[in-house]
Design an enzyme around this catalytic site. Structure first.
Site, PDB file in Angstrom:
ATOM      1  N   SER A 175      18.008  -4.002 -28.258  1.00 10.50           N
ATOM      2  CA  SER A 175      16.979  -4.948 -27.829  1.00 10.50           C
ATOM      3  C   SER A 175      15.762  -4.172 -27.343  1.00 10.50           C
ATOM      4  CB  SER A 175      17.504  -5.826 -26.688  1.00 10.50           C
ATOM      5  OG  SER A 175      16.450  -6.553 -26.077  1.00 10.50           O
TER       6      SER A 175
ATOM      7  N   TYR B 109      21.551  -5.606 -18.258  1.00  6.47           N
ATOM      8  CA  TYR B 109      21.436  -5.849 -19.698  1.00  6.47           C
ATOM      9  C   TYR B 109      20.507  -4.816 -20.329  1.00  6.47           C
ATOM     10  CZ  TYR B 109      20.356  -8.221 -24.096  1.00  6.47           C
ATOM     11  OH  TYR B 109      20.176  -8.510 -25.433  1.00  6.47           O
TER      12      TYR B 109
END
Length: 327
Positions: A179, A211
């Site tokens: 990501s 994350y």
């Protein structure tokens, strides 16, 4: 005169808001027009694994690979949801070679069991797509931070256990969904040593940081894996799918769900658009020299120094081996 001025102000405000909304709409449509994977590759006779493939990008990836003729292994934790997805995929593609195998990335024992079952029952592995991810607090069954354990450690162990089969069936590929959030990540080895996690805290902000750290782990894992695969016929790639409307934030707090998610969703792509870079990395001919690189919008991207730090990538690999009981 006063009422006329008020009317003019109201009209001006209305026009300003309308112009803003139109600009937002144009910007949104421009942003959501992402490049598509244009590969015409056929996959008859190949076997692929897609983790977290019962929904979102994973399911869309599985549909595309199945449509191309691949035997698709749906590596999922929830059997009921996976079987429902398999039924959908078979109906949509006409390919009956879609199989569920249980995999809980939050359990290292489950990862080992999956690999053992796969290696005994399947004789090929051509593409491994490390797609599953979450943003959820708590610990895994092995006492590791949930986000770190599922997003990185489980995929690390899975890939290592399947590497020999990938080498046997080459040319083959490992594709890991990272990501853009990796740009906000860092690896705190002291925190990993003390807490078996990338950070502390359970707030929404703390979970986002964890994350981001886990996505940096994905980048560094791919960087180090490419080095270790030099001279073999296996290549690997990491990627950012873009902002995609999936279920990754389904464990977030009610504040996130009620206030922020609806606003951000205006800029979310659908899963089909979000899967295009995954498919590009899995299928595109001629990208083998780019093994270890990071892709977005179906093109290779530059990364910051933290995402290609040789020393940190090597140390993360060694720490991951220790946490998996491999050293």
């Amino acid at each position: 005169m006063y009422s006329q001025n008020r009317y003019c102000m109201k009209m001006f405000t209305l026009l300003l808001v309308s112009a803003g909304l139109i600009a937002l709409y144009v910007l949104r449509n421009w942003y959501l027009k992402r490049p598509r994977c244009k590969s015409n590759a056929k996959l008859h006779g190949t076997t692929v694994i897609v983790t977290g493939s019962n929904t979102g990008i994973g399911k869309t990836t599985a549909i595309d690979l199945s449509r191309r003729g691949a035997r698709v292994i749906m590596a999922c934790r929830d059997k009921q949801r996976a079987e429902a997805a398999i039924s959908d995929i078979k109906k949509e593609t006409g390919n009956n070679e879609v199989v569920f195998m249980e995999l809980d990335l939050g359990s290292l024992q489950s990862v080992r069991s999956f690999a053992e079952t796969f290696l005994k029952s399947e004789f090929r592995l051509d593409i491994l797509v490390n797609n599953a991810g979450l943003m959820k607090g708590g610990k895994t069954k092995n006492g590791v931070g949930m986000i770190f354990g599922v997003n990185h450690l489980g995929h690390f162990l899975l890939t290592v256990l399947l590497l020999d089969r990938l080498k046997e069936c080459g040319p083959s590929r490992v594709v890991t969904v990272a990501s853009k959030a990796h740009e906000y990540g860092k690896i705190d080895f002291n925190c990993l040593s003390t807490h078996k996690d990338l950070a502390v805290g359970e707030s929404d902000w703390a979970l986002f940081k964890k994350y981001s750290h886990s996505k940096l782990c994905n980048m560094l894992f791919t960087h180090e894996l490419a080095k270790r695969l030099e001279g073999t016929n296996v290549t690997c790639y990491s990627l950012c799918p873009g902002a995609v409307k999936t279920e990754i934030g389904r464990y977030s707090s009610s504040l996130w769900c009620m206030m922020l998610a609806p606003i951000l969703s205006l800029f979310y792509m659908d899963a089909e658009s979000g899967a295009q870079t995954t498919l590009y990395c899995a299928l595109q001919e001629g990208i083998e020299p780019l093994s270890g690189c990071y892709f977005s919008c179906c093109a290779v991207q530059k990364v910051n120094a933290d995402a290609k730090d040789d020393a940190v990538a090597k140390k993360l690999w060694e720490v991951s081996e220790t946490l998996c009981g491999m050293s």
